[in-house]
Design a protein around this motif. Structure first.
Motif, PDB file in Angstrom:
ATOM      1  N   UNK A 154       7.468  -1.016   0.294  1.00  0.00           N
ATOM      2  CA  UNK A 154       8.533  -0.013   0.232  1.00  0.00           C
ATOM      3  C   UNK A 154       8.028   1.218  -0.501  1.00  0.00           C
ATOM      4  N   UNK A 155       8.673   2.350  -0.232  1.00  0.00           N
ATOM      5  CA  UNK A 155       8.370   3.590  -0.948  1.00  0.00           C
ATOM      6  C   UNK A 155       9.321   3.706  -2.133  1.00  0.00           C
ATOM      7  N   UNK A 156       8.750   3.886  -3.321  1.00  0.00           N
ATOM      8  CA  UNK A 156       9.519   4.078  -4.544  1.00  0.00           C
ATOM      9  C   UNK A 156       9.118   5.433  -5.111  1.00  0.00           C
ATOM     10  N   UNK A 157       9.988   6.420  -4.991  1.00  0.00           N
ATOM     11  CA  UNK A 157       9.629   7.762  -5.442  1.00  0.00           C
ATOM     12  C   UNK A 157       8.490   8.311  -4.606  1.00  0.00           C
ATOM     13  N   UNK A 158       7.362   8.624  -5.255  1.00  0.00           N
ATOM     14  CA  UNK A 158       6.187   9.133  -4.545  1.00  0.00           C
ATOM     15  C   UNK A 158       5.155   8.047  -4.267  1.00  0.00           C
ATOM     16  N   UNK A 159       5.456   6.822  -4.660  1.00  0.00           N
ATOM     17  CA  UNK A 159       4.500   5.721  -4.536  1.00  0.00           C
ATOM     18  C   UNK A 159       4.916   4.742  -3.439  1.00  0.00           C
ATOM     19  N   UNK A 160       3.941   4.001  -2.944  1.00  0.00           N
ATOM     20  CA  UNK A 160       4.229   2.887  -2.049  1.00  0.00           C
ATOM     21  C   UNK A 160       3.937   1.596  -2.820  1.00  0.00           C
ATOM     22  N   UNK A 161       4.888   0.667  -2.767  1.00  0.00           N
ATOM     23  CA  UNK A 161       4.749  -0.585  -3.511  1.00  0.00           C
ATOM     24  C   UNK A 161       4.478  -1.724  -2.546  1.00  0.00           C
ATOM     25  N   UNK A 162       3.412  -2.475  -2.813  1.00  0.00           N
ATOM     26  CA  UNK A 162       3.027  -3.601  -1.964  1.00  0.00           C
ATOM     27  C   UNK A 162       4.128  -4.661  -1.974  1.00  0.00           C
ATOM     28  N   UNK A 163       4.429  -5.195  -0.795  1.00  0.00           N
ATOM     29  CA  UNK A 163       5.472  -6.202  -0.673  1.00  0.00           C
ATOM     30  C   UNK A 163       5.036  -7.593  -1.064  1.00  0.00           C
ATOM     31  N   UNK A 222      -0.135   5.632  -5.575  1.00  0.00           N
ATOM     32  CA  UNK A 222       0.299   7.006  -5.338  1.00  0.00           C
ATOM     33  C   UNK A 222      -0.242   7.495  -3.999  1.00  0.00           C
ATOM     34  N   UNK A 223       0.217   8.680  -3.595  1.00  0.00           N
ATOM     35  CA  UNK A 223      -0.198   9.232  -2.312  1.00  0.00           C
ATOM     36  C   UNK A 223      -1.672   9.555  -2.227  1.00  0.00           C
ATOM     37  N   UNK A 224      -2.341   9.713  -3.377  1.00  0.00           N
ATOM     38  CA  UNK A 224      -3.791   9.959  -3.357  1.00  0.00           C
ATOM     39  C   UNK A 224      -4.589   8.664  -3.431  1.00  0.00           C
ATOM     40  N   UNK A 225      -3.885   7.521  -3.464  1.00  0.00           N
ATOM     41  CA  UNK A 225      -4.555   6.223  -3.421  1.00  0.00           C
ATOM     42  C   UNK A 225      -4.761   5.538  -4.749  1.00  0.00           C
ATOM     43  N   UNK A 226      -4.543   6.240  -5.862  1.00  0.00           N
ATOM     44  CA  UNK A 226      -4.792   5.566  -7.142  1.00  0.00           C
ATOM     45  C   UNK A 226      -3.621   4.641  -7.477  1.00  0.00           C
ATOM     46  N   UNK A 227      -3.929   3.559  -8.182  1.00  0.00           N
ATOM     47  CA  UNK A 227      -2.922   2.570  -8.561  1.00  0.00           C
ATOM     48  C   UNK A 227      -2.121   3.095  -9.752  1.00  0.00           C
ATOM     49  N   UNK A 228      -0.802   2.983  -9.643  1.00  0.00           N
ATOM     50  CA  UNK A 228       0.070   3.472 -10.713  1.00  0.00           C
ATOM     51  C   UNK A 228       0.714   2.350 -11.514  1.00  0.00           C
ATOM     52  N   UNK A 229       0.734   1.119 -10.964  1.00  0.00           N
ATOM     53  CA  UNK A 229       1.414   0.045 -11.692  1.00  0.00           C
ATOM     54  C   UNK A 229       1.025  -1.317 -11.125  1.00  0.00           C
ATOM     55  N   UNK A 230       0.749  -2.257 -12.049  1.00  0.00           N
ATOM     56  CA  UNK A 230       0.541  -3.661 -11.695  1.00  0.00           C
ATOM     57  C   UNK A 230       1.535  -4.469 -12.527  1.00  0.00           C
ATOM     58  N   UNK A 231       2.521  -5.083 -11.926  1.00  0.00           N
ATOM     59  CA  UNK A 231       3.554  -5.786 -12.698  1.00  0.00           C
ATOM     60  C   UNK A 231       3.018  -6.882 -13.602  1.00  0.00           C
ATOM     61  N   UNK A 232       1.926  -7.553 -13.200  1.00  0.00           N
ATOM     62  CA  UNK A 232       1.457  -8.727 -13.936  1.00  0.00           C
ATOM     63  C   UNK A 232       0.494  -8.411 -15.071  1.00  0.00           C
ATOM     64  N   UNK A 233       0.061  -7.143 -15.220  1.00  0.00           N
ATOM     65  CA  UNK A 233      -0.860  -6.798 -16.306  1.00  0.00           C
ATOM     66  C   UNK A 233      -0.814  -5.308 -16.570  1.00  0.00           C
ATOM     67  N   UNK A 234      -1.211  -4.931 -17.772  1.00  0.00           N
ATOM     68  CA  UNK A 234      -1.175  -3.528 -18.179  1.00  0.00           C
ATOM     69  C   UNK A 234      -2.421  -2.768 -17.758  1.00  0.00           C
ATOM     70  N   UNK A 235      -3.563  -3.478 -17.775  1.00  0.00           N
ATOM     71  CA  UNK A 235      -4.826  -2.817 -17.455  1.00  0.00           C
ATOM     72  C   UNK A 235      -4.998  -2.737 -15.940  1.00  0.00           C
ATOM     73  N   UNK A 236      -5.319  -1.534 -15.459  1.00  0.00           N
ATOM     74  CA  UNK A 236      -5.540  -1.326 -14.022  1.00  0.00           C
ATOM     75  C   UNK A 236      -7.044  -1.248 -13.756  1.00  0.00           C
ATOM     76  N   UNK A 237      -7.610  -2.197 -13.026  1.00  0.00           N
ATOM     77  CA  UNK A 237      -9.044  -2.163 -12.731  1.00  0.00           C
ATOM     78  C   UNK A 237      -9.420  -0.887 -11.965  1.00  0.00           C
ATOM     79  N   UNK A 238     -10.598  -0.385 -12.226  1.00  0.00           N
ATOM     80  CA  UNK A 238     -11.051   0.844 -11.568  1.00  0.00           C
ATOM     81  C   UNK A 238     -11.094   0.692 -10.047  1.00  0.00           C
ATOM     82  N   UNK A 239     -11.375  -0.525  -9.592  1.00  0.00           N
ATOM     83  CA  UNK A 239     -11.489  -0.764  -8.143  1.00  0.00           C
ATOM     84  C   UNK A 239     -10.136  -0.888  -7.461  1.00  0.00           C
ATOM     85  N   UNK A 240      -9.055  -0.934  -8.267  1.00  0.00           N
ATOM     86  CA  UNK A 240      -7.722  -1.095  -7.689  1.00  0.00           C
ATOM     87  C   UNK A 240      -7.218   0.264  -7.191  1.00  0.00           C
ATOM     88  N   UNK A 241      -7.748   0.682  -6.052  1.00  0.00           N
ATOM     89  CA  UNK A 241      -7.338   1.946  -5.436  1.00  0.00           C
ATOM     90  C   UNK A 241      -7.413   1.801  -3.917  1.00  0.00           C
TER      91      UNK A 241
END
Length: 358
Positions: free
Chosen positions: A77-86, A93-112
């Protein structure tokens, strides 16, 4: 052995069933009207892409796969300007970078997610499927009749066709099938003479300009049929002079037809003018998308879209059979006619663009 050699020799621009299209190019990915408050998933030239609108109305294009487990992001689904994986709720975000991971605070660099350059112009959304850096400074192709003085501009439909995109490009550049396959819609009675109706008897002309190819007929006098009256807004049973030109940029699949009816007594007087703009966008080697829009200097008849759909359906019914034969039969070949000149030139143009794609 001979069959194998023959098939290998045909796997180039001479056999349109195997035509490949350059990655580093702009392709129509959708009509603007198809991306309104939703996520649209499309495969464009082998690339699985999702399209959605951000809150400012601009369009984002991302690879349609979450980097976590590969689940299609288009099923989220689209939430604001982001797309959230179902699947796991990871947001991008629209440029591909990860904005949120519900299960952890740290976002891996490869998560894009890979993002694609995107441009919205007129009725279409375009996507660059290759190296984003090479898209900089490359303008969208322009046919020259996008800006007719239209009173109505409509997106009609996008249809998936089970054939290589080159075959549909060939079809659109082929004015000789209009009289017979689309009998009564684009020409008069094909049995009126041995060489077809009034449109068919007009000289067929060609021109190549850079990356574009054009073919057209100038008809001194043609009687408007009932179908012509519906599609082009001219009174049935009245004779007009007519020019029908098809122009395209084969390597990007951007195609259009310009039709102009003029008064026989006053050649400077344009009675009706239309621009059928569209795209032939490769999905993969065996499928393509056909986009159809229609801009007119006259109000469109309530049955116009249905008539155009009938014409397109006739083409869509023919091309898959040709594609399968050329793809699967080792002995398959073609005998080209003079009227096939534009199509044959277009094949070489696409093959040359692909060879330079590097």
């Amino acid at each position: 052995m001979e069959a194998a050699v023959r098939k290998s020799a045909l796997r180039n621009f001479e056999n349109p069933a195997f035509q490949k299209f350059p990655k580093n190019n702009w392709y129509i990915a959708a009509a603007s009207a198809e991306v309104e408050g939703n996520i649209l998933s499309r495969k464009i030239n082998g690339e699985a892409i999702l399209l959605y609108r951000k809150t400012d109305g601009s369009v984002a294009a991302l690879r349609d796969a979450c980097p976590h487990k590969g689940f299609p992001l288009s099923k989220g689904v689209v939430i604001g300007d982001d797309v959230r994986c179902g699947y796991h709720g990871i947001s991008f975000a629209g440029d591909g970078h990860c904005t949120h991971i519900p299960s952890q605070a740290v976002i891996p660099a490869a998560m894009c997610v890979r993002s694609y350059p995107v441009i919205e112009r007129g009725l279409f959304i375009w996507v660059w499927t290759g190296d984003p850096a090479r898209a900089e400074g490359v303008a969208l192709p322009t046919l020259g009749f996008e800006d007719i003085d239209a009173v109505q501009r409509e997106f009609f439909f996008a249809v998936e066709v089970d054939c290589n995109a080159q075959l549909l490009i060939d079809n659109l550049l082929d004015h000789t099938h209009f009289t017979y396959l689309h009998q009564g819609s684009l020409d008069n009675d094909p049995d009126a003479g041995d060489d077809g109706g009034e449109f068919m008897r007009a000289p067929l002309q060609f021109e190549q300009q850079g990356d574009a190819i054009s073919t057209w007929r100038d008809v001194d006098s043609i009687m408007a049929t009932a179908a012509v009256s519906v599609i082009w807004g001219v009174p049935e049973g009245v004779a007009y002079s007519r020019r029908l030109e098809t122009k395209g940029f084969p390597a990007s699949g951007y195609m259009g037809s310009w039709d102009c009816f003029r008064d026989l007594d006053d050649p400077e007087k344009v009675v009706a003018e239309s621009a059928a703009l569209g795209g032939v966008t490769p999905i993969d080697e065996d499928r393509c998308l056909h986009f159809v829009t229609w801009s007119t200097t006259y109000p469109q008849h309530k049955d116009m879209k249905l008539f155009v759909q009938t014409i397109v359906d006739q083409d869509v019914a023919v091309l898959p059979d040709i594609h399968r034969l050329l793809r699967d039969d080792d002995s398959a070949s073609e005998v080209s006619l003079v009227a096939d000149k534009a199509a044959m030139i277009s094949r070489r143009m696409v093959a040359q663009a692909q060879a330079l794609d590097g």
